[in-house]
Design a protein around this motif. Sequence first.
Motif: not given
Length: 574
Positions: A378-382, A333-341, A396-402, A362-367
């Motif tokens: 880091v904000g600004g996710d779509n 089961q997978l859930g997302t928000l349009a605005q991200g985290s 955002q340039p060179k945004v880190p993903f985890q 399985f979790i994805a995040a920018t940070g």
Amino acid sequence: METEFQLRSKEVVKKLAASNYGNTAFESEKKSYPKAMIDFLAGNQQKAISFLQSEDADAKSHLHTLGIDFYSGFTLKGQVRKYFYFGKYLDPAYRQRMKQAMQIWTEVDPLTRRFPNRQQFWANSTDNCDSWVDCRNTDNLKAMREVAVYLFAEETGNEATRKLYKERIIRNVRTLYNIGQGEWDSENYLGHALTSYVNLYDFAKDPEVKSVAKSALDWFLTSGALKYWRGGFGGPSKRDYSGGNCVWCSLATHELGLYFGDSPLTDPQPSPDSVHLITSSYRPPSAVVALARKQFQKPVELLNSKPTYENWKPGGDAAPEFYETLYFGNTFQLGTLAQGSGGDWNGFKMMTYNSQRGVDYFIAATGTDPTKISSSSVGGDNIAQYRNLVIWLNNQPKVPFQFFLPKSAKIEINFGVTFIRYEKTWLALTPINLKIEGVNTAATEKIREKYPDDHILTAVGNGGTESGFALEIAENETHGDWNQFQQSVLAKSRLNLSQIKDGIVEYQGVSGKVKLQYQQGLPKVWRNGSLHDWQNHYAVYQNAQGSKTPIYQGWKQGQIEVTAGGYKLTQGRQ
């Protein structure tokens, strides 16, 4: 179901028996009172009662209530069950002192009565109260306060206060059935709301209030049932502090699992708060239990909404704040928000079936902080999701993903696509202006104590325009075997970046497609070729195909319907 519930309850009592209670300083009763009550059920009655009726550590600060502590919300929750359920075992003089203190405390609304000096909950916090009762207004703390004041006013005949709090409670529960909860699906705090309303259900004398309490419990457990699975708790959540990303790690699973079970592992560290459920006559509707056990036809996609946190403020209920897509496959089961985290909410979380552990994540995040993988941003996710397909972009340039995933998941990179193989679920991750750097050993070490079976995969944006990834998820029921899935993705799936300069990305999957145009706030999303209208995404719960199974709750309609496992629940406005 009842037999299973009783067996799980006995296991909780056995594991928590003879534990160190703690003390009664400040709001330590949050844990110490439930531990003592559990120990009472385990047979250590004299020791438990002696502690429960011992003089409060801060009695001098509570002279206005005869030394009885009615201040912190967490303390109040314990005081309610101590008095009403365990009261017959208390010394009669102590019980009478409690009742006299209740009478004094609820003569008028204790929220309007002031101390001469301001009370501060925690050093350097903004949670300052000068009222006679905890003034904090998170949904769970407000429930603890309002339930306790109501019950103590009812017990002592302070009718004006009772009626005032009855109105407040009804208003709060009506909000659940109209727009949902501001503290929605919290993996930390859902259990606290449950145990508060269980007190109201068990001890309210007014039949209408008891009925309202049942409505609240049915709603909270329904919302929890959607996110609970096999001892795990997944999907987007408010007030997610990154501590619940494994089976039985989420605080909410201790209460939900006591009712729902359905895990190959027993709860290794159950919550003492389970005593409220163990000693309650409330049981969730069968349809809700079936929903938690995912006894409905799959795959199914839900388009859900979440309200603003402080939705009681003027205009707070004008529109949802978050738009959730929740997809249930046969093995995930997978859930997302349009605005991200961001802030304290998690906007992307997936659980997959694991025969031994229950589920994997399985979790994805920018940070950059892997210890905050659930809500770091880091904000600004779509994010755009259509069933088993996802596009995530950040500007955002060179945004880190985890990426958080189990060490047992096998990773293969083929023609630039990162294939990830779980026990029964398969992922194809295609980078978008993103460089996959591999396993981050330093980040993995930081989470090792909490998550020894998981690790962190790191990626970095290559600068310039938007970066992110496309994700395609498959399983045996939809894509044959693992090899066939890889071949199908490489042969049929296509990432279209021809309009990336305009922030537009399209991903054609093996079956279906999703498209996203990046913009501040809500993105533009096309689901299988159709532009998504966010105005049609207001319902609290709705099937994307238009049916009312397994769950439906319209925006401001005051009613919820659950259909699962051959059972049906209709609760709210009839």
